[in-house]
Write a protein that holds these residues in place. Sequence first.
Motif, PDB file in Angstrom:
ATOM      1  N   ARG A  12       0.848  -1.179   0.000  1.00 19.91           N
ATOM      2  CA  ARG A  12       0.000   0.000   0.000  1.00 19.91           C
ATOM      3  C   ARG A  12       0.896   1.245   0.000  1.00 19.91           C
ATOM      4  N   TYR A  13       0.297   2.395  -0.303  1.00 17.44           N
ATOM      5  CA  TYR A  13       1.060   3.637  -0.441  1.00 17.44           C
ATOM      6  C   TYR A  13       0.370   4.758   0.328  1.00 17.44           C
ATOM      7  N   ASP A  14       1.180   5.518   1.076  1.00 16.15           N
ATOM      8  CA  ASP A  14       0.690   6.714   1.750  1.00 16.15           C
ATOM      9  C   ASP A  14       1.097   7.927   0.927  1.00 16.15           C
ATOM     10  N   LEU A  15       0.143   8.775   0.614  1.00 12.61           N
ATOM     11  CA  LEU A  15       0.405   9.967  -0.190  1.00 12.61           C
ATOM     12  C   LEU A  15       0.623  11.178   0.701  1.00 12.61           C
ATOM     13  N   SER A  16       1.627  11.979   0.348  1.00 10.69           N
ATOM     14  CA  SER A  16       1.864  13.237   1.053  1.00 10.69           C
ATOM     15  C   SER A  16       2.251  14.302   0.035  1.00 10.69           C
ATOM     16  N   VAL A  17       2.244  15.540   0.491  1.00 12.29           N
ATOM     17  CA  VAL A  17       2.544  16.676  -0.375  1.00 12.29           C
ATOM     18  C   VAL A  17       3.537  17.583   0.341  1.00 12.29           C
ATOM     19  N   ALA A  18       4.395  18.261  -0.433  1.00 12.56           N
ATOM     20  CA  ALA A  18       5.280  19.281   0.120  1.00 12.56           C
ATOM     21  C   ALA A  18       4.612  20.629  -0.133  1.00 12.56           C
ATOM     22  N   PRO A  19       3.843  21.152   0.816  1.00 13.49           N
ATOM     23  CA  PRO A  19       3.039  22.369   0.583  1.00 13.49           C
ATOM     24  C   PRO A  19       3.836  23.560   0.073  1.00 13.49           C
ATOM     25  N   VAL A  20       5.059  23.720   0.566  1.00 15.60           N
ATOM     26  CA  VAL A  20       5.847  24.885   0.160  1.00 15.60           C
ATOM     27  C   VAL A  20       6.189  24.839  -1.331  1.00 15.60           C
ATOM     28  N   ASN A  21       6.178  23.662  -1.910  1.00 19.20           N
ATOM     29  CA  ASN A  21       6.532  23.512  -3.328  1.00 19.20           C
ATOM     30  C   ASN A  21       5.311  23.470  -4.254  1.00 19.20           C
ATOM     31  N   VAL A  22       4.122  23.540  -3.680  1.00 17.32           N
ATOM     32  CA  VAL A  22       2.923  23.437  -4.497  1.00 17.32           C
ATOM     33  C   VAL A  22       2.805  24.658  -5.405  1.00 17.32           C
ATOM     34  N   ASN A  23       2.750  24.369  -6.691  1.00 18.17           N
ATOM     35  CA  ASN A  23       2.664  25.449  -7.667  1.00 18.17           C
ATOM     36  C   ASN A  23       2.210  24.872  -9.001  1.00 18.17           C
ATOM     37  N   VAL A  48      -8.417  18.591  -0.683  1.00 15.25           N
ATOM     38  CA  VAL A  48      -6.977  18.533  -0.959  1.00 15.25           C
ATOM     39  C   VAL A  48      -6.359  19.919  -0.786  1.00 15.25           C
ATOM     40  N   LEU A  49      -7.009  20.935  -1.346  1.00 16.38           N
ATOM     41  CA  LEU A  49      -6.500  22.306  -1.217  1.00 16.38           C
ATOM     42  C   LEU A  49      -6.539  22.778   0.228  1.00 16.38           C
ATOM     43  N   ASP A  50      -7.550  22.374   0.979  1.00 19.94           N
ATOM     44  CA  ASP A  50      -7.636  22.762   2.394  1.00 19.94           C
ATOM     45  C   ASP A  50      -6.480  22.186   3.194  1.00 19.94           C
ATOM     46  N   ILE A  51      -6.085  20.943   2.858  1.00 19.73           N
ATOM     47  CA  ILE A  51      -4.945  20.323   3.554  1.00 19.73           C
ATOM     48  C   ILE A  51      -3.671  21.119   3.279  1.00 19.73           C
ATOM     49  N   ILE A  52      -3.479  21.491   2.019  1.00 17.71           N
ATOM     50  CA  ILE A  52      -2.278  22.255   1.646  1.00 17.71           C
ATOM     51  C   ILE A  52      -2.280  23.619   2.321  1.00 17.71           C
ATOM     52  N   ASP A  53      -3.404  24.308   2.240  1.00 19.53           N
ATOM     53  CA  ASP A  53      -3.498  25.641   2.829  1.00 19.53           C
ATOM     54  C   ASP A  53      -3.350  25.591   4.350  1.00 19.53           C
ATOM     55  N   GLY A  54      -3.919  24.558   4.977  1.00 21.35           N
ATOM     56  CA  GLY A  54      -3.802  24.434   6.425  1.00 21.35           C
ATOM     57  C   GLY A  54      -2.376  24.228   6.870  1.00 21.35           C
ATOM     58  N   ALA A  55      -1.639  23.392   6.108  1.00 15.68           N
ATOM     59  CA  ALA A  55      -0.234  23.148   6.451  1.00 15.68           C
ATOM     60  C   ALA A  55       0.594  24.423   6.309  1.00 15.68           C
ATOM     61  N   LEU A  56       0.336  25.196   5.263  1.00 14.28           N
ATOM     62  CA  LEU A  56       1.077  26.452   5.051  1.00 14.28           C
ATOM     63  C   LEU A  56       0.715  27.496   6.093  1.00 14.28           C
ATOM     64  N   ALA A  57      -0.524  27.460   6.544  1.00 18.15           N
ATOM     65  CA  ALA A  57      -0.922  28.403   7.588  1.00 18.15           C
ATOM     66  C   ALA A  57      -0.184  28.120   8.881  1.00 18.15           C
ATOM     67  N   ASP A  58       0.044  26.837   9.158  1.00 21.06           N
ATOM     68  CA  ASP A  58       0.782  26.467  10.373  1.00 21.06           C
ATOM     69  C   ASP A  58       2.274  26.712  10.220  1.00 21.06           C
TER      70      ASP A  58
END
Length: 573
Positions: free
Chosen positions: A57-68, A102-112
């Motif tokens: 199985r695979y766990d997905l993650s994102v690097a919020p600072v690099n999202v563009n 998905v966007l809320d997760i990214i925005d929440g991480a950047l807010a923190d």
Amino acid sequence: MAVFAAFVVRLIDIQIVNASQLQADAAKKTSSELTVYGERGSIVDTNGNVLAGSVMRYDLSVAPVNVNEFSRTSDDGEKTKVSVEQAASEIADIVGTTGKKVLDIIDGALADNPESLYAPLAKSIDVDQYREIDALDVPWLYAKKHPARLYPNGAVAGNVVGFVGSDRTPLAGVELYMDSCLQSQNGVQAYQRGKDGVAIPGSMRTVEPAQNGGTVKLTIDSDLQWYAQQRLAEQVEATHGTWGIVTVMEAATGKLRAVAEYPSVDPSNVSGTAAADRGSRAFTTPYEPGSTFKTLLAASLIDAGLADPTTHVVADGWYHPSNGAEIKDSFAHGPMNLTLTGVLAESSNTGISQLGERMSAKDRYEYLKKFGVGSKSAVGFPGESSGLLHPWNDWDNQTFYATMFGQGLSTTAIQDVSAYQALANGGVRLPAQLVEGCIQPDGTVTDVPSSKGTRVVSEKAANLTVEMLESVPTEGHFGTTLQIPGYRVAAKSGTAQQGDGSGGLKSTYIVSMTGMAPAENPEYIVSVTIANPTTIRSSAAAAPTFQQVMTQVLKSYDVPPSTEPAPNWPTRF
């Protein structure tokens, strides 16, 4: 010349004098290690069908600072711009969420943390989902591979198979107590990476090889298990019971072919099952068995030469022995002239109590111990109960009699079916078996259970007892419910009012039916137990399921029909 000499000296220093140290330093800066997962072993049924296996199985993650926004190149070489919103929507479609989440997760991480390099998007996506994600070529999306457990049959045998935790730690059932066979060992690979972090071709080497776990082979037949669970669920619901158990044991081997329970846990969705239903009550929940234990006393009396199938007793509705105890039958009646066979057919407490007086408490206790009462089975299931059998010299006046008809003691469903296996097997009780063995990765088989039996009663006593039990389906209170056309069936019912823990009785009952077929040469024993039925508060609640499961067993294993007539021992005199 001086400059040239300096270069030569430096070259010698690099390539010869300090070459090893410099190479080691360079390798340290550019080397990486990769975990190679060993595969946890499978759990299979007696026919090799997988009940528990391992998958990636695979766990997905994102690097919020690099999202563009990024460019994506199609198969024909055309480049297109992909917006963050479009990428989020594509990801969401694959993992089963919405682009907004998905966007809320990214925005929440950047807010923190405006420099955030990690935010989890999805856990344990399967291989097909991973391939779709990988095809998106999203540069700021990452997937981490890890092993996971797969239970293809869901709740079928879930109570026996058990389950593992989110960290893959075994928590219950076979997963737990056979972990020494199933467990794997991860390996390590090392490689050199280039400036871009990608492995340099040809640099991969194995530091420590991964070790796969072994395969646990059960005695359970998953097809029969499914059938038994279906019929049991229907009857528990129809009688408004709280739970039920069906066990099927092979008489000649002690192998458990089904340990069906309802409710049963789905190992793939443990949280969806109440905590009380996540284990195996067949092994862990003792109860007063009631009249099914009259059979054991009858066999003991015959074995000791104190009775035979035609022994006479006058059984009234009440019996008041000289020690002050009080015994009554489950239904009001006047004096009945019964044989020992008739006592079993009528399930008379007063009749069995009078006949049981012929044997001392000490001798009865020893027979019960040989039948396996008060001892855990040989299976070794996690949390298994030994039931309760007080020493004979601790029995009070009422318990002296109550133990004759399955009260004043407790047993598990496994102990019950095992005791009847002894009678079906000519008086020899074999160790109950749930696991056939552990098949190691190299093909060797370990953890093979013992098959050494214990003589409980003589073959003659066992056979006569089985013959007496044939009167229950033919002359008992169940009409044709227990009968199977073409086969001689021997069975005994049990209805036990449950104690409240303080010497009193609750208004709840546990009802059961245990028997074997074909009676002239028993091959299989089936036991059905239903707790707290309300629409039918007697063993009649368990009778239909017994008949259905036993019929399926005889059909599944191609057991030939009976060819000899039943002896038809008299029930009255």
